[in-house]
Write a protein that holds these residues in place. Structure first.
Motif, short mmCIF file in Angstrom:
data_model
loop_
_atom_site.label_atom_id
_atom_site.label_comp_id
_atom_site.label_asym_id
_atom_site.label_seq_id
_atom_site.Cartn_x
_atom_site.Cartn_y
_atom_site.Cartn_z
N ASN A 364 0.83 -1.22 0.00
CA ASN A 364 0.00 0.00 0.00
C ASN A 364 0.86 1.26 0.00
N GLU A 365 1.99 1.20 0.72
CA GLU A 365 2.91 2.35 0.76
C GLU A 365 3.47 2.64 -0.63
N VAL A 366 3.95 1.59 -1.29
CA VAL A 366 4.53 1.74 -2.64
C VAL A 366 3.45 2.23 -3.61
N SER A 367 2.24 1.72 -3.45
CA SER A 367 1.11 2.15 -4.30
C SER A 367 0.86 3.64 -4.14
N GLU A 368 0.90 4.13 -2.89
CA GLU A 368 0.70 5.56 -2.63
C GLU A 368 1.82 6.39 -3.27
N ILE A 369 3.05 5.87 -3.21
CA ILE A 369 4.21 6.60 -3.76
C ILE A 369 4.13 6.67 -5.29
N THR A 370 3.83 5.52 -5.95
CA THR A 370 3.76 5.52 -7.42
C THR A 370 2.60 6.39 -7.92
N GLN A 371 1.47 6.33 -7.21
CA GLN A 371 0.34 7.20 -7.59
C GLN A 371 0.70 8.67 -7.41
N GLY A 372 1.47 8.96 -6.34
CA GLY A 372 1.92 10.34 -6.11
C GLY A 372 2.86 10.83 -7.19
N LEU A 373 3.78 9.94 -7.65
CA LEU A 373 4.72 10.31 -8.71
C LEU A 373 3.98 10.54 -10.03
N LYS A 374 2.99 9.70 -10.32
CA LYS A 374 2.18 9.88 -11.54
C LYS A 374 1.40 11.18 -11.46
N ALA A 375 0.90 11.51 -10.26
CA ALA A 375 0.16 12.77 -10.07
C ALA A 375 1.07 13.98 -10.31
N ILE A 376 2.34 13.88 -9.86
CA ILE A 376 3.31 14.98 -10.09
C ILE A 376 3.53 15.16 -11.59
N ALA A 377 3.70 14.03 -12.31
CA ALA A 377 3.93 14.09 -13.76
C ALA A 377 2.77 14.79 -14.47
N LYS A 378 1.54 14.47 -14.06
CA LYS A 378 0.36 15.07 -14.72
C LYS A 378 0.18 16.52 -14.31
N GLU A 379 0.36 16.79 -13.00
CA GLU A 379 0.14 18.16 -12.50
C GLU A 379 1.15 19.14 -13.08
N LEU A 380 2.43 18.76 -13.09
CA LEU A 380 3.48 19.66 -13.58
C LEU A 380 3.69 19.53 -15.08
N ASP A 381 3.00 18.56 -15.70
CA ASP A 381 3.08 18.32 -17.14
C ASP A 381 4.53 18.08 -17.59
N ILE A 382 5.19 17.15 -16.89
CA ILE A 382 6.58 16.80 -17.17
C ILE A 382 6.75 15.28 -17.10
N PRO A 383 7.79 14.72 -17.76
CA PRO A 383 8.08 13.31 -17.53
C PRO A 383 8.76 13.12 -16.17
N VAL A 384 8.37 12.09 -15.44
CA VAL A 384 9.02 11.74 -14.17
C VAL A 384 9.67 10.37 -14.34
N VAL A 385 10.99 10.32 -14.13
CA VAL A 385 11.72 9.05 -14.24
C VAL A 385 12.08 8.60 -12.82
N ALA A 386 11.48 7.49 -12.39
CA ALA A 386 11.74 6.98 -11.04
C ALA A 386 12.51 5.67 -11.13
N LEU A 387 13.59 5.57 -10.36
CA LEU A 387 14.38 4.34 -10.34
C LEU A 387 13.76 3.37 -9.33
N SER A 388 13.92 2.08 -9.57
CA SER A 388 13.31 1.08 -8.68
C SER A 388 14.22 -0.14 -8.53
N GLN A 389 14.18 -0.72 -7.34
CA GLN A 389 14.91 -1.96 -7.08
C GLN A 389 14.14 -3.14 -7.64
N LEU A 390 14.84 -4.23 -7.91
CA LEU A 390 14.21 -5.49 -8.32
C LEU A 390 14.37 -6.52 -7.21
N SER A 391 13.45 -7.47 -7.13
CA SER A 391 13.52 -8.50 -6.09
C SER A 391 14.65 -9.50 -6.41
N ARG A 392 15.04 -10.26 -5.39
CA ARG A 392 16.18 -11.18 -5.53
C ARG A 392 15.87 -12.40 -6.40
#
Length: 499
Positions: A364-392
């Motif tokens: 749920n935390e990660v879901s809130e963060i990704t939704q927040g990043l997508k909201a920033i991209a739409k609100e500021l009308d810019i591309p947002v590049v977010a780096l992410s870890q992969l599981s083992r």
């Protein structure tokens, strides 16, 4: 107590009785000028829209007139009559005859821009008054679920929208406006070298696959440790900032015509470490030598020259650790307002904190963060590049190439992202398979495979909402932490000949 109650009641009455700022005369003059001479519309279209009119009937007249003019059709009292004769609001003002009165009362087209600016400014004042009342009302309600810090962030967001767009809430927009925006984007791509609709990453094959970094897109760049996620992100950020050139945009405003202003949230590395990486790439001096200060005179000269060139680059770094997503959004808004912002990088997603501590479960935390990043991209009308870890689980497979299911807490990341890319260097894994020196046959085979893989990296596009998926091959120079365009075998001859 009674006195206070009387005072509050009186204040409310005064506020309710207060007339919202507007000018019906300015609206009438502007509409009259447009209906008399359609060419006037082009001079005011960039300043106001239908939503800026105080009188809803005037807003509808403007919208219909604008739609006809956009199609190269005449907008006059006669042609608009067919579209508006059933309008109840217009009937109250005298029906289609009101359109004729508007055109007849228009004094001059000379002052239309002044009228348009006046109508826009009064609309912003009305929005400010409404927003002020709303902020005051929310602050007065002492609610456990509504923290003051959250209210400040929300108020800042609404004020930012108002300063950027002239309206605190955009709401629905007509399909005509959406289509016009889409045509403008396609036209800009058609005119631009290389046919890119978005911001160029400086990596040709990647640009060809993605079409550049598109506005309002959330791009996830994922990979296992040591694959080069941060290096690729800093390379892209540096390329974009280095190419920055300001000029007039198609809509008449000023902005980035090439490259862009870059914001980089580095939650893992310090700003100094990140700058050292960028300097290593620009000066071609290995980053470990920069850290130790172990440089020849020539290398140090290159390093200093690169540092001078980079001073002018619009690359802004924020290395505050463990930022909540709400604070990250607020800082991005502030950067756009003060210096401009065309692309935002976040290194990396799992280190961003959710806005509230009440969120249950990591998914749920990660879901809130990704939704927040997508909201920033739409609100500021810019591309947002977010780096992410992969599981083992990648490490346990025979084929170490990552796939969408390898994303940590993958559901929300995969769902919210417009593009998901994976950085993969087979050389890294092959290096760890080095056989013993006594097994000469295996050693020879290993060295042969290492030669083929040396200096090569792959960016696997696992998801792209508006384009193809597939693999992009890049060159990788580990000493300078630099990704580049890979020369293909059929390009080798031209490269050797110096073309």
């Amino acid at each position: 107590m009674n006195q206070a109650a009387t005072f509050n009641a009186t204040g409310a009455e005064v506020r309710d009785a207060q007339t919202m700022p507007h000018s019906i005369e300015a609206e009438q003059q502007l509409l009259g000028a447009i209906l008399t001479n359609n060419e006037v519309y082009d001079r005011v279209a960039s300043i106001i829209g239908a939503e800026h009119f105080y009188d809803p009937v005037h807003a509808r007249i403007y919208e219909v007139a604008a739609a006809r003019i956009a199609k190269n059709n005449l907008a006059s009292p006669v042609t608009l009559k067919a579209f508006l004769e059933d309008d109840e609001g217009l009937k109250e003002l005298g029906g289609p005859a009101y359109l004729a009165r508007l055109a007849g009362a228009a004094i001059s087209a000379f002052a239309v821009r002044d009228y348009a600016q006046m109508i826009h400014d009064l609309a912003v004042r009305r929005e400010l008054i409404g927003l002020g009342h709303e902020i005051a009302g929310k602050a007065a309600q002492v609610d456990v679920a509504s923290e003051p810090a959250d209210q400040i962030v929300e108020a800042e967001q609404r004020l930012y929208q108002l300063s950027e767009q002239g309206r605190a809430e955009s709401g629905f927009q007509s399909f005509l406006r959406a289509v016009t925006d889409a045509v403008n984007v396609a036209n800009a791509a058609y005119k631009r070298d290389g046919g890119l609709a978005g911001v160029s990453t400086g990596l040709e094959d990647m640009d060809r696959k993605l079409g550049g970094l598109h506005k309002s897109d959330l791009l996830i760049l994922a990979g296992r440790p040591s694959m080069g996620k941060t290096s690729l992100a800093t390379n892209m950020a540096f390329n974009i900032a280095k190419a920055y050139r300001r000029g007039p945009l198609p809509d008449g405003s000023e902005g980035a015509v090439e490259g862009g202003v870059v914001g980089f949230f580095s939650l893992e590395m310090s700003a100094e470490q990140l700058a050292a990486r960028v300097l290593s790439e620009a000066s071609e001096v290995p980053s470990e030598q920069i850290r130790r200060g172990d440089m020849t005179e020539g290398e140090f000269r290159r390093f200093v020259e690169a540092a001078k060139d980079l001073e002018a680059c619009p690359l802004h770094i924020d290395d505050t650790p463990a930022l909540p997503i709400s604070q990250l959004a607020a800082r991005a808004r502030r950067l756009k307002r003060t210096h401009g912002l065309d692309v935002l990088f976040v290194d990396y997603l799992q280190l961003v904190r959710p806005a509230s501590a009440r969120t249950e479960g990591r998914v749920n935390e990660v879901s809130e963060i990704t939704q927040g990043l997508k909201a920033i991209a739409k609100e500021l009308d810019i591309p947002v590049v977010a780096l992410s870890q992969l599981s083992r689980q990648v490490e346990a497979r025979e084929d170490k190439r990552p796939q969408l299911s390898d994303l940590r807490e993958s559901g929300s990341i995969e769902q919210d992202a417009d593009v998901v890319m994976f950085v993969f260097r087979e050389e890294y894994y092959k290096e760890r398979e080095k056989p013993g020196d006594h097994d000469l046959e295996a050693m020879g085979k290993w060295q042969e495979e290492m030669e083929k893989l040396h200096g090569k990296a792959e960016v696997i596009i696992g998801k792209q909402r508006h384009g193809p998926i597939g693999t992009v091959e890049l060159s990788f120079e580990g000493r300078f932490t630099r990704f580049g365009n890979l020369v293909k075998p059929w390009q080798q001859g031209a490269a050797d000949a110096g073309f």
